[in-house]
Write a protein that holds these residues in place. Structure first.
Motif, short mmCIF file in Angstrom:
data_model
loop_
_atom_site.label_atom_id
_atom_site.label_comp_id
_atom_site.label_asym_id
_atom_site.label_seq_id
_atom_site.Cartn_x
_atom_site.Cartn_y
_atom_site.Cartn_z
N SER A 26 13.68 72.79 44.25
CA SER A 26 14.86 72.66 45.41
C SER A 26 16.22 72.91 45.05
O SER A 26 16.78 73.69 46.19
CB SER A 26 15.52 70.89 44.68
N THR A 27 16.46 74.20 43.81
CA THR A 27 17.96 74.86 43.90
C THR A 27 18.23 75.47 44.93
O THR A 27 18.81 75.86 45.79
CB THR A 27 17.60 74.75 42.44
N ASP A 38 5.60 81.21 41.78
CA ASP A 38 4.29 80.36 41.11
C ASP A 38 4.01 79.28 42.43
O ASP A 38 5.22 79.79 43.55
CB ASP A 38 5.22 79.25 40.45
N ARG A 74 1.86 75.55 44.16
CA ARG A 74 1.65 74.73 43.65
C ARG A 74 -0.22 74.61 44.74
O ARG A 74 0.31 75.20 45.29
CB ARG A 74 2.05 73.08 43.95
N ASN A 94 5.56 75.22 47.36
CA ASN A 94 6.20 75.83 47.70
C ASN A 94 6.56 76.74 48.99
O ASN A 94 7.20 77.68 49.47
CB ASN A 94 6.20 76.88 46.67
N HIS A 148 10.37 74.98 31.74
CA HIS A 148 9.69 75.80 31.77
C HIS A 148 10.43 76.81 33.48
O HIS A 148 11.13 76.28 33.98
CB HIS A 148 8.10 75.05 32.71
N ALA A 202 8.61 79.19 36.63
CA ALA A 202 8.16 79.61 37.62
C ALA A 202 6.87 78.23 37.51
O ALA A 202 7.64 77.05 37.02
CB ALA A 202 6.91 81.25 37.20
N ARG A 219 -1.51 75.10 39.56
CA ARG A 219 -0.70 75.82 39.96
C ARG A 219 -1.27 77.45 40.21
O ARG A 219 -2.11 77.42 39.06
CB ARG A 219 0.63 75.47 39.27
N LYS A 250 20.53 70.09 33.99
CA LYS A 250 19.67 70.93 33.74
C LYS A 250 21.04 71.63 32.22
O LYS A 250 20.67 72.77 31.86
CB LYS A 250 19.99 71.97 34.38
#
Ligand code: 6PG
Length: 271
Positions: A46-47, A75, A77, A87, A152, A154, A192, A215
């Motif tokens: 989302s960022t 990356d 899904r 993504n 994590h 990616a 993924r 974060k």
């Protein structure tokens, strides 16, 4: 790696990230050679969405010659591209559907169940195919990455087999085993496909874009804590000759001991 670049909030962070992408595009496409192209792998999650949206509108949309841009993903899904968890879908909605990039220059990872294959077989087949695609464009000019609150980046998750990958450029990542402890990221129940650290580290530039107080602890651990790449896979990202940039908003940078004084940016300097 330069000091982290800190911005007041998510919107200014997104503006800076979009500007950094344009800056890297200018480096790649500038100079001699009319056929120079710009190859970038974009993060999901989302960022970065707001940064992608800003790239799609004036003035930044005109700053890149989209006819010469190739887009990849850091990356994916393994879901249908129409799935809200995809993504690919997020980047298309935020950016690619709104700029004049030739369809054949959008290189999506297609690892959803198909042709009777699913799960591991699909993800593995997609990883092999994506690596073959990347070999046509190696090395990339830019890789945009996010950071999960479990360290994590990616789909390189703590303690996962993909962290030990030293030769492959793309890896299939199995769903998290049930009950393997707290996961900072949703969608761990999916297969993924991810770029591997050795491949990411060949890029001319890697841009981490991280936002929010949730974060702050992991940003501190990754940037200022002891080396522990199995627990903090984002620490695997160490470029040989390229530019590694961390763009943070103030909340994500809040626990950094070596608080960058006012950030290293035109925007914060002007505050
Ligand atoms: C994914 C992303 C992932 C993301 C981080 C941060 O597919 O989940 O690529 O690596 O960048 O999980 O996600 P947020 O930006 O949503 O916090």
């Amino acid at each position: 790696m330069g000091p982290p670049e800190v911005y007041p909030d998510h919107e200014s962070l997104s503006r800076a990230a979009a500007g950094a992408i344009v800056e890297e595009g200018g480096r790649a496409m500038g100079g001699s050679g009319a056929d120079r192209r710009f190859t970038m792998a974009l993060a999901g999650g989302s960022t970065p969405r707001r940064a992608y949206e800003l790239l799609a509108v004036t003035p930044l949309a005109e700053a890149l010659d989209w006819r010469r841009v190739h887009v990849f993903w850091s990356d994916e899904r393994c879901v249908d591209p129409a799935d809200a968890r995809s993504n690919e879908r997020m980047v298309r909605e935020a950016l690619l559907d709104r700029v004049a990039i030739p369809a054949e220059q959008v290189h999506a990872v297609r690892c959803a169940a198909q042709d009777g294959l699913q799960g591991k077989d699909c993800a593995e087949r997609a990883a092999v195919a994506y690596e073959a695609t990347l070999r046509r464009f190696f090395p990339l000019d830019l890789v945009v990455l996010g950071l999960g609150d479990d360290g994590h980046t990616a789909s390189l998750f703590p303690s996962s087999a993909a962290l030990a990958e030293e030769s492959r450029w793309v890896a299939a990542v199995p769903p998290a085993a049930a009950g393997t402890g707290p996961h900072g990221t949703a969608n761990r129940d999916l297969w993924r496909v991810t770029l591997t650290a050795p491949f990411i580290n060949t890029a001319a530039c890697v841009l981490f874009v991280v936002s929010g107080a949730a974060k702050a602890a992991v940003v501190r651990d990754v940037l200022e804590g002891p080396a522990d790449t199995r627990r903090l896979p984002a620490q695997l990202i160490r470029l040989r000759g390229g530019r590694l940039r961390w763009l943070l908003d103030k909340d994500a940078a809040a626990l950094l001991a070596a608080r960058p004084e006012g950030g290293r940016t035109r925007e914060t300097a002007a505050l």
